[in-house]
Design an enzyme around this catalytic site. Sequence first.
Site, PDB file in Angstrom:
ATOM      1  N   ALA A   1     -23.249 -24.356  20.146  1.00 61.49           N
ATOM      2  CA  ALA A   1     -21.665 -23.605  20.115  1.00 61.49           C
ATOM      3  C   ALA A   1     -21.648 -22.043  20.245  1.00 61.49           C
ATOM      4  CB  ALA A   1     -21.144 -23.865  18.414  1.00 61.49           C
TER       5      ALA A   1
ATOM      6  N   THR B   1     -28.379 -21.878  27.715  1.00 63.13           N
ATOM      7  CA  THR B   1     -29.412 -22.701  26.828  1.00 63.13           C
ATOM      8  C   THR B   1     -29.228 -24.492  27.396  1.00 63.13           C
ATOM      9  OG1 THR B   1     -29.886 -24.662  25.110  1.00 63.13           O
ATOM     10  CG2 THR B   1     -28.345 -22.981  25.020  1.00 63.13           C
ATOM     11  N   ASP B   2     -29.739 -25.916  28.064  1.00 59.15           N
ATOM     12  CA  ASP B   2     -29.095 -27.291  28.251  1.00 59.15           C
ATOM     13  C   ASP B   2     -27.671 -26.888  27.111  1.00 59.15           C
ATOM     14  OD1 ASP B   2     -30.757 -27.706  26.425  1.00 59.15           O
ATOM     15  OD2 ASP B   2     -32.263 -29.022  27.764  1.00 59.15           O
ATOM     16  N   GLU B   3     -28.509 -26.669  26.194  1.00 59.03           N
ATOM     17  CA  GLU B   3     -28.112 -27.998  24.440  1.00 59.03           C
ATOM     18  C   GLU B   3     -26.377 -27.614  24.545  1.00 59.03           C
ATOM     19  OE1 GLU B   3     -30.138 -26.649  20.964  1.00 59.03           O
ATOM     20  OE2 GLU B   3     -31.952 -26.396  22.278  1.00 59.03           O
TER      21      GLU B   3
ATOM     22  N   LYS C   1     -23.855 -20.360  21.624  1.00 50.25           N
ATOM     23  CA  LYS C   1     -24.259 -20.132  22.695  1.00 50.25           C
ATOM     24  C   LYS C   1     -23.144 -20.771  23.941  1.00 50.25           C
ATOM     25  CE  LYS C   1     -27.591 -18.547  24.689  1.00 50.25           C
ATOM     26  NZ  LYS C   1     -28.096 -17.297  24.967  1.00 50.25           N
TER      27      LYS C   1
ATOM     28  N   TYR D   1     -26.141 -22.904  16.433  1.00 50.47           N
ATOM     29  CA  TYR D   1     -26.623 -22.447  17.726  1.00 50.47           C
ATOM     30  C   TYR D   1     -25.703 -22.702  18.836  1.00 50.47           C
ATOM     31  CZ  TYR D   1     -30.043 -21.532  21.569  1.00 50.47           C
ATOM     32  OH  TYR D   1     -30.423 -21.374  22.830  1.00 50.47           O
TER      33      TYR D   1
HETATM   34  P1  NAD Z   1     -36.346 -15.842  20.566  1.00 46.38           P
HETATM   35  O1  NAD Z   1     -35.793 -15.951  18.593  1.00 46.38           O
HETATM   36  O2  NAD Z   1     -37.656 -15.960  20.598  1.00 46.38           O
HETATM   37  O3  NAD Z   1     -36.285 -13.789  20.963  1.00 46.38           O
HETATM   38  C1  NAD Z   1     -35.392 -13.747  20.999  1.00 46.38           C
HETATM   39  C2  NAD Z   1     -34.941 -12.054  21.181  1.00 46.38           C
HETATM   40  O4  NAD Z   1     -34.010 -11.176  20.947  1.00 46.38           O
HETATM   41  C3  NAD Z   1     -36.230 -11.618  19.325  1.00 46.38           C
HETATM   42  O5  NAD Z   1     -36.639 -10.422  20.590  1.00 46.38           O
HETATM   43  C4  NAD Z   1     -35.134 -10.582  18.969  1.00 46.38           C
HETATM   44  O6  NAD Z   1     -35.221  -9.571  18.801  1.00 46.38           O
HETATM   45  C5  NAD Z   1     -33.768 -10.223  19.818  1.00 46.38           C
HETATM   46  N1  NAD Z   1     -32.742 -10.114  19.299  1.00 46.38           N
HETATM   47  C6  NAD Z   1     -31.935 -10.909  18.479  1.00 46.38           C
HETATM   48  N2  NAD Z   1     -30.909 -10.990  18.623  1.00 46.38           N
HETATM   49  C7  NAD Z   1     -30.308  -9.233  18.214  1.00 46.38           C
HETATM   50  C8  NAD Z   1     -29.415  -8.224  18.268  1.00 46.38           C
HETATM   51  N3  NAD Z   1     -28.560  -8.439  18.043  1.00 46.38           N
HETATM   52  N4  NAD Z   1     -29.926  -7.457  19.445  1.00 46.38           N
HETATM   53  C9  NAD Z   1     -30.895  -7.280  20.377  1.00 46.38           C
HETATM   54  N5  NAD Z   1     -31.831  -7.979  20.392  1.00 46.38           N
HETATM   55  C10 NAD Z   1     -31.535  -8.787  19.630  1.00 46.38           C
HETATM   56  O7  NAD Z   1     -35.836 -16.386  21.916  1.00 46.38           O
HETATM   57  P2  NAD Z   1     -36.248 -16.761  23.490  1.00 46.38           P
HETATM   58  O8  NAD Z   1     -37.185 -18.288  22.759  1.00 46.38           O
HETATM   59  O9  NAD Z   1     -37.273 -16.658  23.635  1.00 46.38           O
HETATM   60  O10 NAD Z   1     -34.963 -17.203  23.774  1.00 46.38           O
HETATM   61  C11 NAD Z   1     -34.385 -16.649  24.684  1.00 46.38           C
HETATM   62  C12 NAD Z   1     -33.289 -16.792  24.759  1.00 46.38           C
HETATM   63  O11 NAD Z   1     -33.378 -17.654  25.923  1.00 46.38           O
HETATM   64  C13 NAD Z   1     -32.048 -17.159  24.509  1.00 46.38           C
HETATM   65  O12 NAD Z   1     -30.690 -16.608  24.617  1.00 46.38           O
HETATM   66  C14 NAD Z   1     -32.102 -18.849  24.284  1.00 46.38           C
HETATM   67  O13 NAD Z   1     -30.693 -19.267  23.872  1.00 46.38           O
HETATM   68  C15 NAD Z   1     -32.698 -18.942  25.541  1.00 46.38           C
HETATM   69  N6  NAD Z   1     -33.217 -20.325  26.227  1.00 46.38           N
HETATM   70  C16 NAD Z   1     -34.393 -20.495  25.226  1.00 46.38           C
HETATM   71  C17 NAD Z   1     -35.236 -21.713  25.068  1.00 46.38           C
HETATM   72  C18 NAD Z   1     -36.054 -22.399  24.449  1.00 46.38           C
HETATM   73  O14 NAD Z   1     -36.445 -22.920  24.676  1.00 46.38           O
HETATM   74  N7  NAD Z   1     -36.626 -21.182  23.723  1.00 46.38           N
HETATM   75  C19 NAD Z   1     -33.764 -22.168  25.967  1.00 46.38           C
HETATM   76  C20 NAD Z   1     -33.112 -22.311  27.002  1.00 46.38           C
HETATM   77  C21 NAD Z   1     -32.682 -21.329  26.453  1.00 46.38           C
HETATM   78  P1  TYD Z   2     -37.567 -27.056  18.293  1.00 48.35           P
HETATM   79  O1  TYD Z   2     -38.380 -26.738  19.292  1.00 48.35           O
HETATM   80  O2  TYD Z   2     -36.517 -26.022  17.128  1.00 48.35           O
HETATM   81  O3  TYD Z   2     -36.273 -26.806  19.445  1.00 48.35           O
HETATM   82  P2  TYD Z   2     -34.831 -27.224  19.919  1.00 48.35           P
HETATM   83  O4  TYD Z   2     -34.540 -27.502  18.662  1.00 48.35           O
HETATM   84  O5  TYD Z   2     -33.927 -26.214  20.004  1.00 48.35           O
HETATM   85  O6  TYD Z   2     -34.937 -28.618  20.989  1.00 48.35           O
HETATM   86  O7  TYD Z   2     -37.397 -28.919  18.430  1.00 48.35           O
HETATM   87  C1  TYD Z   2     -37.763 -29.528  19.111  1.00 48.35           C
HETATM   88  C2  TYD Z   2     -37.581 -30.714  19.056  1.00 48.35           C
HETATM   89  O8  TYD Z   2     -38.355 -31.573  17.870  1.00 48.35           O
HETATM   90  C3  TYD Z   2     -36.026 -31.148  18.158  1.00 48.35           C
HETATM   91  O9  TYD Z   2     -35.920 -32.557  18.306  1.00 48.35           O
HETATM   92  C4  TYD Z   2     -36.193 -31.250  16.943  1.00 48.35           C
HETATM   93  C5  TYD Z   2     -37.953 -31.641  16.748  1.00 48.35           C
HETATM   94  N1  TYD Z   2     -39.060 -30.745  15.563  1.00 48.35           N
HETATM   95  C6  TYD Z   2     -39.758 -31.690  14.965  1.00 48.35           C
HETATM   96  O10 TYD Z   2     -39.545 -33.027  14.869  1.00 48.35           O
HETATM   97  N2  TYD Z   2     -39.756 -31.133  13.858  1.00 48.35           N
HETATM   98  C7  TYD Z   2     -40.648 -29.528  13.133  1.00 48.35           C
HETATM   99  O11 TYD Z   2     -40.930 -28.714  12.218  1.00 48.35           O
HETATM  100  C8  TYD Z   2     -39.501 -28.585  14.336  1.00 48.35           C
HETATM  101  C9  TYD Z   2     -39.726 -27.580  14.347  1.00 48.35           C
HETATM  102  C10 TYD Z   2     -38.958 -29.672  15.296  1.00 48.35           C
END
Ligand code: NAD
Ligand code: TYD
Length: 353
Positions: free
Chosen positions: A160, A132-134, A162, A158
């Site tokens: 930290a 992630t970019d975070e 990653k 989270y």
């Molecule tokens: P998500 O929370 O929707 O899905 C996570 C999946 O991992 C779930 O299916 C869960 O059951 C599985 N999982 C969790 N713990 C596990 C374990 N111990 N063993 C096996 N499986 C396990 O997450 P997402 O939003 O699809 O993100 C996927 C990846 O992409 C993550 O690594 C996240 O850090 C990264 N990412 C997400 C975003 C975003 O905007 N959602 C952006 C950039 C990077």
């Molecule tokens: P989120 O979807 O949780 O992603 P991330 O925190 O990983 O960026 O949140 C996106 C942005 O929206 C973040 O700045 C927090 C804000 N947010 C709200 O303002 N209200 C909400 O109910 C949620 C879940 C997030």
Amino acid sequence: MIFVTGGAGFIGSNFVLHRLARFDEPIVVIDKLTYAGNRENLASAQHDPRLIFSHTDICDGAAIAALFAAHRPRAIVHFAAESHVDRSILGPGEFIRTNVNGSFELLEAARKYWQELAAEARAGFRFLHVSTDEVYGSLGPDDAPFSETTAYAPNSPYSASKAASDHLVRAYHHTYGLPVLTTNCSNNYGPFQFPEKLIPLILQNALDGKPLPIYGDGLNVRDWLFVLDHCRAIERVLETGRPGEVYNVGGKNEIRNIDVVTVLCAILDELRPRAEGRYADLITYVKDRPGHDRRYAIDPSKIERELDWRPEETFETGIRATVAWYLDNRGWVDRVRDGSYRDWIDRQYGERT
Ligand code: NAD
Ligand code: TYD
């Protein structure tokens, strides 16, 4: 064959379905099915013989080693993680366990398997770590977007956790030569996103006539990317990325939270007008998230230049497709919210076995 960890989650399931539609290669999904894992996300491929599902925790090193021995993959794409910042603030332990220890167990199993491969298979093997970019922390309004050389400065448990996994992945390349690739992507949105994240949460609350919670002043900025554009970037990195390299992925779509919510309200006003008034009337400012990062922005010029990747969706097209998906799939959301998604496999197969 390839392994996909976390393939029942939001981005992982989009990646698996996208890939099965385009390539013949079999996929083993490795997923613990936490609250965020939903096998229903893969329902459209449930009868596809190329899809194998393994209900496994990535922290279980012996089970992961057995999967490597049984299936002999050419690559692993590692999505599995705890992914929600607010949950990491309430309970960081699971984030350390899965994101740090789990990634370590996966790297160890991959290293041992890879070291035993014959020369050609060794050279072709890939471990793609989805991050992630975070990890880069928070930007001020005039700071340049994050590049691959931006110093790590994670601010939440989270990010930290990653960041720690990114460092382990890097170390396995430098120390052992494991052919790793890392992608650091900005915020994704699209189908199958668990309704705890901003966009699906706002959509569901709006349709239920509930308040739309905006943290703080609503001026935090995220760089939004449609999930299939992220999947296409991962595919490009997997097939043509240079081992040991990091690629930042983003759509140059910096938008303030309040503006994201306003756009969602406007689309709903058009597609599902409310008798009681406009959806934006439901917007409610709430207490800010502790340590809330102000701004994320990605400079994607490396992946554009080196791998010729560019997003296919604009925010306007992607967000419309997303709203349409959530309107068409209220059943999916209802089953997630009442917990019955956990019984989906039993209901699907219970009477057949
Ligand atoms: P998500 O929370 O929707 O899905 C996570 C999946 O991992 C779930 O299916 C869960 O059951 C599985 N999982 C969790 N713990 C596990 C374990 N111990 N063993 C096996 N499986 C396990 O997450 P997402 O939003 O699809 O993100 C996927 C990846 O992409 C993550 O690594 C996240 O850090 C990264 N990412 C997400 C975003 C975003 O905007 N959602 C952006 C950039 C990077
Ligand atoms: P989120 O979807 O949780 O992603 P991330 O925190 O990983 O960026 O949140 C996106 C942005 O929206 C973040 O700045 C927090 C804000 N947010 C709200 O303002 N209200 C909400 O109910 C949620 C879940 C997030």
